[in-house]
Design an enzyme around this catalytic site. Structure first.
Site, PDB file in Angstrom:
ATOM      1  N   LEU A 165     -13.787 -21.263 -22.995  1.00 38.87           N
ATOM      2  CA  LEU A 165     -14.249 -20.255 -23.938  1.00 38.87           C
ATOM      3  C   LEU A 165     -13.654 -18.902 -23.559  1.00 38.87           C
ATOM      4  O   LEU A 165     -13.975 -18.355 -22.514  1.00 38.87           O
ATOM      5  CB  LEU A 165     -15.780 -20.158 -23.924  1.00 38.87           C
ATOM      6  CG  LEU A 165     -16.566 -21.462 -24.078  1.00 38.87           C
ATOM      7  CD1 LEU A 165     -18.050 -21.169 -24.256  1.00 38.87           C
ATOM      8  CD2 LEU A 165     -16.058 -22.266 -25.258  1.00 38.87           C
ATOM      9  N   ALA A 166     -12.778 -18.404 -24.418  1.00 41.38           N
ATOM     10  CA  ALA A 166     -12.070 -17.173 -24.075  1.00 41.38           C
ATOM     11  C   ALA A 166     -11.873 -16.268 -25.278  1.00 41.38           C
ATOM     12  O   ALA A 166     -10.935 -15.491 -25.347  1.00 41.38           O
ATOM     13  CB  ALA A 166     -10.710 -17.523 -23.465  1.00 41.38           C
ATOM     14  N   ARG A 217     -18.931  -5.266 -22.486  1.00 44.90           N
ATOM     15  CA  ARG A 217     -19.465  -4.547 -21.327  1.00 44.90           C
ATOM     16  C   ARG A 217     -18.373  -4.162 -20.314  1.00 44.90           C
ATOM     17  O   ARG A 217     -18.607  -3.395 -19.395  1.00 44.90           O
ATOM     18  CB  ARG A 217     -20.564  -5.392 -20.651  1.00 44.90           C
ATOM     19  CG  ARG A 217     -21.835  -5.462 -21.463  1.00 44.90           C
ATOM     20  CD  ARG A 217     -22.770  -6.574 -21.007  1.00 44.90           C
ATOM     21  NE  ARG A 217     -22.357  -7.894 -21.504  1.00 44.90           N
ATOM     22  CZ  ARG A 217     -22.991  -9.033 -21.238  1.00 44.90           C
ATOM     23  NH1 ARG A 217     -24.068  -9.022 -20.479  1.00 44.90           N
ATOM     24  NH2 ARG A 217     -22.557 -10.181 -21.735  1.00 44.90           N
ATOM     25  N   TYR A 256      19.547   7.931   0.673  1.00 47.69           N
ATOM     26  CA  TYR A 256      19.353   7.153  -0.541  1.00 47.69           C
ATOM     27  C   TYR A 256      20.573   6.261  -0.727  1.00 47.69           C
ATOM     28  O   TYR A 256      21.702   6.744  -0.848  1.00 47.69           O
ATOM     29  CB  TYR A 256      19.187   8.065  -1.766  1.00 47.69           C
ATOM     30  CG  TYR A 256      19.227   7.263  -3.050  1.00 47.69           C
ATOM     31  CD1 TYR A 256      18.210   6.353  -3.333  1.00 47.69           C
ATOM     32  CD2 TYR A 256      20.281   7.376  -3.953  1.00 47.69           C
ATOM     33  CE1 TYR A 256      18.247   5.578  -4.487  1.00 47.69           C
ATOM     34  CE2 TYR A 256      20.324   6.604  -5.108  1.00 47.69           C
ATOM     35  CZ  TYR A 256      19.302   5.708  -5.365  1.00 47.69           C
ATOM     36  OH  TYR A 256      19.341   4.937  -6.496  1.00 47.69           O
ATOM     37  N   ARG A 311      35.257  18.252   3.273  1.00 47.55           N
ATOM     38  CA  ARG A 311      34.359  19.417   3.260  1.00 47.55           C
ATOM     39  C   ARG A 311      35.200  20.676   3.363  1.00 47.55           C
ATOM     40  O   ARG A 311      36.344  20.650   3.841  1.00 47.55           O
ATOM     41  CB  ARG A 311      33.377  19.347   4.433  1.00 47.55           C
ATOM     42  CG  ARG A 311      34.028  19.291   5.808  1.00 47.55           C
ATOM     43  CD  ARG A 311      33.055  19.656   6.910  1.00 47.55           C
ATOM     44  NE  ARG A 311      32.712  18.565   7.803  1.00 47.55           N
ATOM     45  CZ  ARG A 311      33.199  18.415   9.048  1.00 47.55           C
ATOM     46  NH1 ARG A 311      34.103  19.247   9.527  1.00 47.55           N
ATOM     47  NH2 ARG A 311      32.816  17.436   9.802  1.00 47.55           N
TER      48      ARG A 311
END
Ligand code: UD1
Ligand code: CA
Length: 467
Positions: A7-8, A14, A362, A436
């Site tokens: 039964l569903a 509530r 990362y 750099r």
């Protein structure tokens, strides 16, 4: 022959939820999935799930169970009305019908086996699962004689004060001889306080009906609101943890740990406080997880440690050291003996064996070989704003601190990248790449004055005296 009906169809008012009650989660599985599982050990000929409120959601949650037949209860007019919907589907069926409530998720299959065995042994018209509860409030009360032959079930709200004292409750789990039930189902009335068709009313018209008390009343806990759902989850957690403790796993402060039932844990694993293991997760033998870690749909290799970290949808190899404060996600994979240190994030990155990413990095959409040393603050710049691109780093290469690898890019084996480099071109094997700006140092320069005498000795601020 056994048919199972669940039964569903109810909304579960509530619960105060958008989600139908039977789809609420308990330890990684929905209530309805658990109810189905509790009967899976029996040899079931037909599975019928009665759906109604948000029936399409319930159907799709069970889409991977092709044997389940769905029966529509368009209006939810009570549990008896729900079972009436089976009549056209079981027209020629002559076997037993096991009725389960979709909101009673803690049943053990051994209990259902016992129910079925008693039902058959005594050739009952119906056999119902009962329990004696110190606080029976909210449940239907079962009235039976000393031989457990049942006369009737009265719902809590329909009980008179004296009936309400009865502590034997209806679990909502029944076995019926289907032809006997089918004959009287159409005559159900809704003359009760809720104006519903109660399945429990059929009991008065069936004979014989027998009750069997469950040994462990926790098993038949139903949940109607979130308080009861939380209590049921606590029971499941306790069962799961007891299982792992008995299987050779150490849990430190078990109450602060949660483990889904879908998790597998090897022997001699230690789970430290505030750690949560979820979904399809496997923890290898001897690993140490936590404190403070979340592992979800992930594999942690044997002997690895994961400290204050999050690992989701990923695989950590054996003998790794992860954390504190690492975040591994999106199908990342590491080989054996890797290290992922503090504030390291891995996404869709594959690391070979003994590769170390110790601080502040990362790595996304990247493939790293064996024994690569990723310097502090190395970032793979994988996203150009539209597409994601791949970074490859060969065996034994090293990236200096604060390197940015602008993908797509390939760094060969035994290559070194100088600290602070922004690398935009491939780096071949056995090379040093420096990308750099060259430092300029201007002698004799001080803020506020164009030049200073080069001979002025630097003042040591620690010895300077104030005038
Ligand atoms: C029911 C029993 C009660 C028992 C308790 C155990 C009845 C009348 N009462 O009460 O004796 O002690 O279970 O937990 O049966 N449902 C439908 N269609 C409907 C109404 C309900 O499919 O029209 C389903 C619900 O989704 C739920 C189950 O039936 O899964 C039980 O319904 P619920 O309203 O929770 O019944 P209870 O009041 O708990
Ligand atoms: Ca209920």
């Amino acid at each position: 022959m056994v048919a199972v009906a669940i039964l569903a169809a109810g909304k579960g008012t509530r619960m105060k939820s958008d989600l139908p009650k039977v789809l609420h989660d308990l330890g990684g599985k929905s209530a309805i999935a658990r109810v189905i599982e509790s009967a899976a050990g029996l040899s079931v000929d037909r599975w019928l799930v009665i759906v109604g409120h948000r029936g399409d959601w319930v159907r799709s949650s069970l889409a991977d169970l092709p044997l389940v037949e769905f029966v529509e209860q368009t209006e939810q007019r009570g549990t008896g009305h729900a079972v009436q919907q089976l009549l056209p589907h079981l027209a020629d069926y002559e076997g037993d019908l096991l009725v389960l409530n979709g909101d009673v998720p803690l049943l053990r299959s051994s209990t259902l086996e016992a129910l079925l065995a008693t039902h058959r042994k005594h050739q009952n018209a119906a056999t119902i699962l009962t329990a004696q509860l110190p606080d029976p409030k909210g449940y239907g009360r079962v009235f039976c004689d000393q031989n457990l032959l049942v006369q009737e079930i009265v719902e809590d709200r329909d009980c008179n004060p004296q009936q309400r004292q009865n502590q034997r409750i209806n679990a909502g789990i029944y076995c019926f001889r289907w032809p006997a039930l089918a004959a009287i189902l159409p005559q159900l009335k809704n003359d009760n306080s809720q104006g519903e068709y109660y399945l429990t009313d059929v009991i008065r018209d069936l004979q014989p009906v027998m009750a069997i008390d469950v040994a462990d009343p926790e098993e038949i806990w139903g949940f109607n609101d979130r308080l009861q759902l939380a209590a049921a989850c606590t029971v499941l957690q306790r069962r799961t943890k007891e299982h792992w403790l008995r299987s050779g796993v150490t849990l430190i402060d078990p109450n602060s740990i949660t483990i889904d039932e879908t998790v597998t844990i090897g022997p001699d694993v230690t789970i430290e406080p505030q750690t949560h293991l979820r979904g399809q997760t496997t923890i290898g033998a001897g690993a140490r997880i936590g404190p403070g870690s979340l592992i979800e749909n992930a594999t942690i290799g044997a002997g690895s440690t994961v400290l204050y970290s999050v690992v989701v949808d990923s695989a950590i190899g054996p003998q790794n050291q992860v954390g504190p404060f690492a975040h591994v996600r999106g199908h990342a994979e590491t080989g054996a003996d890797c290290r992922l240190g503090n504030f390291v994030e891995l996404k869709k990155a594959q690391l070979g064996n003994s590769t170390k990413v110790s601080h502040l990095s990362y790595l996304g959409d990247a493939t790293l070989g064996n024994q690569v040393n990723v310097g502090a603050g190395t970032i793979t710049a994988n996203y150009d704003g539209v597409n994601k691109h791949h970074t490859t780093i060969g065996d034994r290469s090293k990236t200096g601190a604060n390197s940015v690898l602008v993908a797509p890019i390939t760094v060969g084996c035994d290559a070194t990248i100088a600290a602070g480099s922004t690398i935009t071109e491939d780096v071949p094997d056995d090379t040093l790449a420096i990308g750099r700006a060259r430092q300029t140092t201007k002698p004799g320069w001080r803020l506020g004055s164009a030049t200073v005498a080069i001979t002025t000795p630097a003042t040591d601020p620690t010895t300077e005296t104030t005038p």
